[in-house]
Structure formats: structure tokens, C-alpha cells
Design a protein around this motif. Structure first.
Motif, mmCIF file in Angstrom:
data_model
loop_
_atom_site.group_PDB
_atom_site.id
_atom_site.type_symbol
_atom_site.label_atom_id
_atom_site.label_comp_id
_atom_site.label_asym_id
_atom_site.label_seq_id
_atom_site.Cartn_x
_atom_site.Cartn_y
_atom_site.Cartn_z
ATOM 1 N N ALA A 35 59.124 11.994 18.972
ATOM 2 C CA ALA A 35 59.874 11.068 19.827
ATOM 3 C C ALA A 35 61.366 11.282 19.636
ATOM 4 O O ALA A 35 61.853 11.369 18.508
ATOM 5 C CB ALA A 35 59.504 9.629 19.489
ATOM 6 N N LEU A 36 62.090 11.368 20.735
ATOM 7 C CA LEU A 36 63.549 11.450 20.719
ATOM 8 C C LEU A 36 64.058 10.170 21.376
ATOM 9 O O LEU A 36 63.889 9.968 22.579
ATOM 10 C CB LEU A 36 64.018 12.685 21.493
ATOM 11 C CG LEU A 36 65.533 12.912 21.615
ATOM 12 C CD1 LEU A 36 66.199 13.015 20.249
ATOM 13 C CD2 LEU A 36 65.817 14.168 22.446
ATOM 14 N N ILE A 37 64.648 9.287 20.566
ATOM 15 C CA ILE A 37 65.074 7.984 21.072
ATOM 16 C C ILE A 37 66.590 7.865 21.001
ATOM 17 O O ILE A 37 67.261 8.652 20.333
ATOM 18 C CB ILE A 37 64.401 6.827 20.299
ATOM 19 C CG1 ILE A 37 64.849 6.819 18.821
ATOM 20 C CG2 ILE A 37 62.885 6.908 20.398
ATOM 21 C CD1 ILE A 37 64.380 5.588 18.049
ATOM 22 N N LYS A 44 69.902 12.580 25.551
ATOM 23 C CA LYS A 44 68.479 12.923 25.438
ATOM 24 C C LYS A 44 68.003 13.757 26.634
ATOM 25 O O LYS A 44 67.404 14.821 26.466
ATOM 26 C CB LYS A 44 67.633 11.646 25.316
ATOM 27 C CG LYS A 44 68.081 10.684 24.228
ATOM 28 C CD LYS A 44 67.163 9.492 24.081
ATOM 29 C CE LYS A 44 66.991 8.669 25.341
ATOM 30 N NZ LYS A 44 68.251 8.030 25.817
ATOM 31 N N THR A 45 68.260 13.252 27.831
ATOM 32 C CA THR A 45 67.815 13.961 29.034
ATOM 33 C C THR A 45 68.534 15.298 29.178
ATOM 34 O O THR A 45 67.925 16.304 29.581
ATOM 35 C CB THR A 45 68.038 13.083 30.282
ATOM 36 O OG1 THR A 45 67.149 11.962 30.223
ATOM 37 C CG2 THR A 45 67.776 13.859 31.563
ATOM 38 N N SER A 46 69.810 15.330 28.841
ATOM 39 C CA SER A 46 70.554 16.601 28.903
ATOM 40 C C SER A 46 69.930 17.642 27.976
ATOM 41 O O SER A 46 69.879 18.832 28.309
ATOM 42 C CB SER A 46 72.021 16.374 28.515
ATOM 43 O OG SER A 46 72.661 15.546 29.452
ATOM 44 N N LEU A 192 56.979 16.546 23.206
ATOM 45 C CA LEU A 192 58.311 16.022 22.886
ATOM 46 C C LEU A 192 58.591 14.917 23.886
ATOM 47 O O LEU A 192 58.675 15.167 25.094
ATOM 48 C CB LEU A 192 59.373 17.118 22.968
ATOM 49 C CG LEU A 192 60.835 16.655 22.777
ATOM 50 C CD1 LEU A 192 61.031 15.950 21.433
ATOM 51 C CD2 LEU A 192 61.801 17.845 22.890
ATOM 52 N N LEU A 193 58.708 13.696 23.385
ATOM 53 C CA LEU A 193 58.821 12.502 24.214
ATOM 54 C C LEU A 193 60.219 11.905 24.102
ATOM 55 O O LEU A 193 60.654 11.505 23.024
ATOM 56 C CB LEU A 193 57.777 11.473 23.754
ATOM 57 C CG LEU A 193 57.907 10.036 24.266
ATOM 58 C CD1 LEU A 193 57.668 9.975 25.770
ATOM 59 C CD2 LEU A 193 56.921 9.127 23.528
ATOM 60 N N VAL A 194 60.935 11.850 25.219
ATOM 61 C CA VAL A 194 62.220 11.145 25.297
ATOM 62 C C VAL A 194 61.935 9.779 25.898
ATOM 63 O O VAL A 194 61.314 9.682 26.958
ATOM 64 C CB VAL A 194 63.222 11.923 26.175
ATOM 65 C CG1 VAL A 194 64.345 11.015 26.651
ATOM 66 C CG2 VAL A 194 63.806 13.098 25.398
ATOM 67 N N GLY A 208 60.207 11.242 14.434
ATOM 68 C CA GLY A 208 61.189 10.783 15.388
ATOM 69 C C GLY A 208 62.574 11.337 15.106
ATOM 70 O O GLY A 208 62.893 11.708 13.969
ATOM 71 N N TYR A 209 63.383 11.409 16.155
ATOM 72 C CA TYR A 209 64.804 11.745 16.064
ATOM 73 C C TYR A 209 65.575 10.665 16.812
ATOM 74 O O TYR A 209 65.120 10.202 17.859
ATOM 75 C CB TYR A 209 65.115 13.094 16.720
ATOM 76 C CG TYR A 209 64.634 14.313 15.988
ATOM 77 C CD1 TYR A 209 65.493 15.051 15.163
ATOM 78 C CD2 TYR A 209 63.322 14.763 16.127
ATOM 79 C CE1 TYR A 209 65.057 16.191 14.499
ATOM 80 C CE2 TYR A 209 62.873 15.900 15.474
ATOM 81 C CZ TYR A 209 63.741 16.609 14.654
ATOM 82 O OH TYR A 209 63.299 17.735 13.998
ATOM 83 N N VAL A 210 66.723 10.281 16.287
ATOM 84 C CA VAL A 210 67.624 9.362 16.983
ATOM 85 C C VAL A 210 68.846 10.143 17.436
ATOM 86 O O VAL A 210 69.466 10.857 16.639
ATOM 87 C CB VAL A 210 68.063 8.191 16.074
ATOM 88 C CG1 VAL A 210 69.118 7.335 16.783
ATOM 89 C CG2 VAL A 210 66.873 7.329 15.681
ATOM 90 N N MET A 211 69.191 10.006 18.724
ATOM 91 C CA MET A 211 70.415 10.619 19.251
ATOM 92 C C MET A 211 71.422 9.538 19.570
ATOM 93 O O MET A 211 71.082 8.477 20.090
ATOM 94 C CB MET A 211 70.124 11.429 20.519
ATOM 95 C CG MET A 211 69.794 12.868 20.272
ATOM 96 S SD MET A 211 69.760 13.849 21.812
ATOM 97 C CE MET A 211 71.485 14.351 21.919
ATOM 98 N N ASP A 212 72.667 9.825 19.258
ATOM 99 C CA ASP A 212 73.760 8.909 19.582
ATOM 100 C C ASP A 212 74.988 9.736 19.908
ATOM 101 O O ASP A 212 75.389 10.599 19.118
ATOM 102 C CB ASP A 212 74.038 7.975 18.390
ATOM 103 C CG ASP A 212 75.087 6.917 18.719
ATOM 104 O OD1 ASP A 212 75.226 6.555 19.902
ATOM 105 O OD2 ASP A 212 75.789 6.469 17.794
#
Length: 242
Positions: A35-37, A44-46, A192-194, A208-212
């Protein structure tokens, strides 16, 4: 589980002068649901669009099964087993449900297998079977999301990228979509789930990964991240004591 299917290394993506992705490292191993949250605009989408070749890279590399996929178009990637369900569904509105499913199998040459897989999609998504001859553009958002997932699965992907599958759906439809995500994962497809719904994403994920702001700021086992006070406060709507 040690085999890396997707390896994103120092990926950078820019829109004009704006850095949307600022050097992301991310791995997805065989059989995982990762999961990429992160919040809206985190990149994320980019990241997914760069992986699938619909956005150019400003730097870094993406490897699929050990080989760089720089410069490969979506067609080549689908033929190699990498499929994506885009944000906003992107169904072929003027085609029927059955025709959309057939389009999902356009890289395949096994007509019998394609017919069998269409029936399998109809078993997984009974609502699509009821509307097999209906134009996709006349369906509800939830039904279109089901169709977008089914169409991607028609290519028999070994790696499935899902971009915000719950966006804009009713709670009942979200539950159905995630039920299918878990089922597809259990059948062996690497995912791979965004997803903005961090709780749902982490509850069904392996890691999981967290993007900010274009960067990965945290990673770890999904269950551990669910219990992390920083994740709970930022993404699960919970207050931290203090």
C-alpha cells in the motif's frame, strides 16, 4: 517472497518547474500487496504514471523483474504482465461491458482462454454479467470501477497497479472493491495499491509506504504502521494523546 517484481530507485517526476516526485525508493516483492498512502498531492499517482510510462521521468530508474523499463510504452508493459487500473476508471464509455473486457485482453492470442476469463470476471462481478451488453458509460461509478478492475485482470497481470480504487464510491461499493482486491492478492497476483483510505489499504496490505510532498517518509509492515501513532494521527483521523 524474496524476488523483487518492481524496484523504484530515486525516481523523480516534474511538471514544468514543480517537482511532484523527489527521489522515491520503493520495492514490491513477489506475492505482496503493498500500500502506498498519503494525502492528496503527495505524488502517489504521479509515481504510478511514471512506472507505466504515461509520465516522463526527471531522474532515477524503475526496474520490472530486474530490467529497466525506461522508455517502454504501456502496450509493452501490459504484454510483460504489468497492468494498471487508473484513477477515474477510464472505461471505454461507448463500448459494452463485454467489449471492454475483450479490450483488456488485447495482447493475448488465446481466444478460448479469453472467453473463459470473461466468464470468470462475470462470476467475480455478478453485476457486470447482468449488464453484459450495456454501454460502460451508462453505468454507475462503482460499476465502472468493477469493470476497470476486471478489464485489467483480463490481461492476466503478474503485477497489478491500483490507483485510488475507492475514490467517490459508496461504502457498500468500497467494501466490494476491497473484497476483490484481497481475493486477487490471495490468488497470487502481486499488487501495488495507491489509496487515500489508509485504514482500508493497510488492513489488506503486507507492507506500506507513506508519501508526503513527493518523498517517502515512512515504510514498514502494514500491521505495524496501523498501530503507529504518527500514521494514526495523520491518516486515520485519530488524535495522539498529549
Amino acid at each position: 517472497m524474496s524476488d523483487t517484481v518492481l524496484s523504484i530507485q530515486g525516481l523523480r517526476v516534474a511538471y514544468g518547474g514543480i517537482q511532484a516526485v523527489k527521489g522515491v525508493d520503493l520495492d514490491v516483492r513477489e506475492g505482496e500487496l503493498v500500500a502506498l498512502i498519503g494525502a492528496n498531492g503527495a505524488g502517489k499517482t504521479s509515481t504510478l504514471k511514471a512506472v507505466t510510462g504515461t509520465l516522463p521521468w526527471a531522474g532515477g530508474d524503475v526496474q520490472y523483474r530486474g530490467k529497466s523499463i525506461r522508455g517502454l510504452g504501456s502496450y509493452a508493459l501490459v504484454a510483460q504482465g504489468l497492468a494498471m487500473v487508473p484513477e477515474g476508471r477510464g472505461v471505454f464509455a461507448r463500448m459494452t461491458i463485454t467489449e471492454n473486457l475483450q479490450m483488456g485482453a488485447y495482447t493475448r492470442r488465446d481466444a478460448g482462454g479469453v472467453r473463459a476469463d470473461i466468464e470468470r470476471m462475470f462470476e467475480t462481478f455478478p453485476r457486470l454479467k447482468e449488464r453484459a451488453d450495456q454501454l460502460a458509460g451508462t453505468m454507475s461509478g462503482g460499476e465502472q470501477q468493477m469493470l476497470a478492475m476486471a478489464r485489467a485482470l483480463m490481461s492476466r497481470p503478474s503485477l497489478l497497479l491500483l490507483d485510488e480504487p475507492s475514490m467517490g464510491l459508496s461504502p457498500i461499493m468500497v467494501e466490494k472493491i476491497f473484497e476483490v482486491v484481497r481475493e486477487v492478492s490471495a490468488q497470487g497476483t502481486t499488487i501495488l495499491l495507491v489509496e487515500q483510505n489508509a485504514r482500508l489499504a493497510l488492513e489488506c496490505a503486507t507492507r506500506g509506504y507513506v508519501m508526503d510532498s513527493g518523498l517517502v517518509t515512512m515504510t514498514g509492515p502494514a500491521k505495524q504502521m496501523l498501530d503507529d501513532p504518527r500514521v494514526r494521527a495523520a491518516y486515520l483521523g485519530e488524535e495522539t494523546p498529549g
